[in-house]
Structures are given as C-alpha cells and as structure tokens.
Scaffold this motif. Sequence first.
Motif, mmCIF file in Angstrom:
data_model
loop_
_atom_site.group_PDB
_atom_site.id
_atom_site.type_symbol
_atom_site.label_atom_id
_atom_site.label_comp_id
_atom_site.label_asym_id
_atom_site.label_seq_id
_atom_site.Cartn_x
_atom_site.Cartn_y
_atom_site.Cartn_z
ATOM 1 N N VAL A 179 0.652 -1.284 -0.016
ATOM 2 C CA VAL A 179 -0.307 0.161 -0.044
ATOM 3 C C VAL A 179 0.777 1.276 -0.086
ATOM 4 O O VAL A 179 0.660 2.116 -0.669
ATOM 5 N N VAL A 180 1.874 1.195 0.683
ATOM 6 C CA VAL A 180 2.668 2.525 1.143
ATOM 7 C C VAL A 180 3.933 2.747 0.283
ATOM 8 O O VAL A 180 4.210 3.557 -0.373
ATOM 9 N N ASP A 181 4.735 1.622 0.288
ATOM 10 C CA ASP A 181 5.999 1.692 -0.366
ATOM 11 C C ASP A 181 5.992 2.261 -1.784
ATOM 12 O O ASP A 181 4.966 1.646 -2.717
ATOM 13 N N ALA A 182 6.926 2.882 -2.436
ATOM 14 C CA ALA A 182 7.153 3.549 -3.684
ATOM 15 C C ALA A 182 7.262 2.427 -4.770
ATOM 16 O O ALA A 182 6.671 2.558 -5.678
ATOM 17 N N SER A 183 7.823 1.231 -4.071
ATOM 18 C CA SER A 183 7.963 0.194 -5.227
ATOM 19 C C SER A 183 6.844 -0.652 -5.242
ATOM 20 O O SER A 183 6.544 -1.486 -6.104
ATOM 21 N N GLY A 184 5.650 -0.396 -4.339
ATOM 22 C CA GLY A 184 4.458 -1.151 -4.563
ATOM 23 C C GLY A 184 3.464 -0.148 -5.149
ATOM 24 O O GLY A 184 3.623 0.434 -6.149
ATOM 25 N N LEU A 185 2.372 -0.165 -4.665
ATOM 26 C CA LEU A 185 1.174 0.914 -5.256
ATOM 27 C C LEU A 185 1.532 2.334 -5.021
ATOM 28 O O LEU A 185 1.176 3.084 -5.731
ATOM 29 N N GLY A 186 2.325 2.618 -3.589
ATOM 30 C CA GLY A 186 2.481 3.961 -3.169
ATOM 31 C C GLY A 186 1.283 4.840 -3.387
ATOM 32 O O GLY A 186 1.212 5.831 -3.886
#
Length: 495
Positions: free
Chosen positions: A441-448
């Motif tokens: 949800v949070v990480d820029a490498s994920g959904l961000g």
Amino acid sequence: MAGPRGDRLAGRSARAGSGGGGCCWALPTALLCAYGFFCSVRPSEPFLTRYLLGPPKNLTESQVFNEIYPVWTYSYLALLFPVFLATDYLRYKPVVLLQGLSLIVTWFMLLYAEGLRPIQFLEFFYGMGTATDIAYYSYIYSVVDVNLYQKVTSYCRSATLVGYTVGSLSGQVLVSVAGWSLFSLNVISLTSISIAFGTAWFLPMPQKSLFFHHVPSQQLGWEMKVMDCKNGSAVQDHPDVQRAPGWEDETKVPLNREGHSAEKQSLQEQKVDIIKVLKDLWQDFLQCYSSQTMFCWSVWWALSTCGYFQVINYAQGLWEMVLPSHSTEIYNGAVEAASTLLGAVAVFVVGHIKTSWAMWGEVALALFSFLIAAAVYIMDTVRNIWVCYASYVVFRIIYMLLITIATFQIATNLSVERYALVFGVNTFIALALQTLLTLIVVDASGLGLDIFTQFMIYASYFVAISLVFLGSGIYSITRAYRRQEPMQSRSPESQ
C-alpha cells in the motif's frame, strides 16, 4: 502469571537476578524507571513529519510517506527476532545500552543528516531502538523476585507513559507559546536520550536469563554452599540457600577443584547450547498456542497491532494533508498527550470491570474493532483537523483499552517464563503483516498510494477484523449455550 515453572523461578529470582550481590529491587527499578522516563521525553516526535517536510530537510511528501517511513517497519521486523535472542544471551543490560545508543544516533542524524538516503539510514537506527524495547521491559524480571513483577511492571510502564506525556506537552508549549524551532526540540530530545543512556550504565548486570543463562536453583544453591565453605562460613541455616533433596552437611560437599571446574564447564555448555534453546522455544510455542483462548486473543493482538502501527505512523501525514503546518498553528503534541492520558484512564477503568471475557470477549473485540474502524474512517473522510484530532484520540483510547484486556487474558494463561515468547511472537506476526501492508500500500515500489487512500484501506482492514471476530464470537456463544442445554436437562431439578 503462575505456571508449572513459576514457583521455581520465584525461588531463584532474587538470589540469581542481581548477581548474588544482595542488591534490593528498589535500586534497579528506580534506575530503569529513570531510563524509561528520559528515553520517552522526546518533544520533537509529534512534529516529525512537519520537521522533515520543512526547511532545512525539504523532503517531499512522497519521499517521507512512501520511501522513508516504510524503512522503520522493515528494520523493526528484521531486527526483532535477533534482538530477542541477543537480549537473553547478553543478559539484558547490553541491549538496553544498545537501545540508548541507537536513539542517540537517530536524533543526532535527525539534527544534521540531509537528503533521502541518510534519513532512510536514520530510520534503520530508529527501528533498532524500537526492536530493543524488549530488553527494557524484560530486564527488570531478571533482578527482582516474582512476587514483585506486577508492581515493578506498573512502575516501568508508568515512567514511560509520564515521560511521553511530558515530552508531548512540553513540545507543544515550546512551539505554540515560546516559539521555539523544531530544531531546538530535537536538541532537547537528544539531550534527554543522552541522560537516559548515562543512567543505563548504572544498572546492575543480571547473572541469569530465561533461556541461555538458565541456572537451576539446586545448582545455584550448590555453588553458593561451595563458595561459602571455602570462605569458612557455615550456610546451613542461610535463608537464601535451598537444600537439594539428599544433601548432607557442608563437610560432605565435594570441594576439589576438578569437580568444581567440571561443574562450571557443564554450566558453560548449557549457556551456549542454542539448538536446545530453539527447541525449547518451539515446544513452548506449541504449548502456549494450543489454548483456544490464548490463540483467539493473540490473533486479535497481532491483527489489530498491525493496523494500529500503520495509523499512528502515518497520522501526522494525514493531518499535514488536511491542514498544512506551514500555513497555521498545529497541535500535534497536545493531541498525543491527551490521547495518552485518556488511554491511561481507560486502562485503569477496565482493570475494575467484572465480566466474563471468556464468553463475551470475542463479541466485545468485534464491536470495539468496528468503533476503531469508524474512527479511522472519520479521520479520512471528514477533512477537518479538529475532527481528525478527536477521532485519533478515540482510536488510541479504544486500542489501549482492548490491548490491556488482551494482555490480561493472555497473562492469566501463561507462566512468567513464557511472557517474552508469546508477546514477542504476537509482535513479530503484527510486524510481518504490517510489512506486507506497507510493501503493497505505502512503499513507492508497491502501489505507493496517497495518504487518504491509505487510511480508507486501514478503516476497511479494521472492519474485516470486526467481522471475523463477530462471526467467531457468535459461534462460540452458540456452542456454549448448546452445551448447557443437555446439562440442564440431566440435572435433578428438571426431573
């Protein structure tokens, strides 16, 4: 708190805990409380997001929320289990010192580090500081008698609570009334943590721990008798020495060096047998979680703590989006202090509530989890800073109340020696879930995702927890009533 091994622990705690030096419980408790208080007086913490976004750091919202804050979650999870083992192996005090040093490095870098990578590195040290909390909360159990556990635990937790409240209130007053800069607040935080670090050096070094340095009471008594016999003193009637079955007079105790050296070598082998320690931990794990009550409350503990960490980690970010701090006065410190104090009152009140948690606990968890979800939803959708503040206070009060009930319920089914294991496992699972949630949800490498979408997901997460425990609670109550009906039909009064 009592258990099959609790009595044996009580018998040796006061003798082995303080290194045989006769140190009373008041001194280490006072030192640990002082350490906890000064470690928690961090007036800059409620204003961390504002500090990172403003000059001289000048980081972007995406960098702070999606690239910096997730590092704390990852490092906390990665360090928790190694720190758990190191705490026991090193006998607590070195890890308490490591915590103080990690926090000093964190706040020193917060003052002088600039740029994305250094601030991410700073978050790693902060993760180390939080992972080593287990040393602070378990140290005292190694130096006091078991019948003092409840008292000293309340003292240590109260010290950190008061310290956090003093820090939050002083930060708010210094910013709103005295007009101090956030840099100055960080200087105060660093100073307070440094005082705590200096205090920790005076803590007595424990001579035992629960797993690696587990000294049986009979063996400890034998060693004490040998030492006193060598000094020419009779310890037959010493109140702190327990005779093992079949022991005779002091003159019959083997005093040759070879026997004593063999005993010491055996003890050293016992201390470093990590395979045996891990096997014992696994067996304890299986035994603890075989209880349905323990499993239920532990599941809620892990699931809710995951969501709680996410909300408190990013609440400042939400407030910053609702009302940017550069355009008006903010009251983050006052809100943190109010939520802590009111939460403490709720914790005190719940300790005097008499109810059948075994019967109605799951339904209560479901209903209160739904209230938590509602508070998070209101924080997210009503774009008013005062509503956000109020919802945050309600959120923290309910969580602190429920986590206290969960602690009570888990503690009643545990021996003292399994406290750190169960609470550590629950926290580890919570962090694993939080890491997964952060990564997606949070990480820029994920959904961000942006902060508002994140909080909508957190509200939905607590709704899911509520539905799970509502279904489980209704099923448990139905089963309990069905069991009672056949018993009542067979009772003499019904015939």
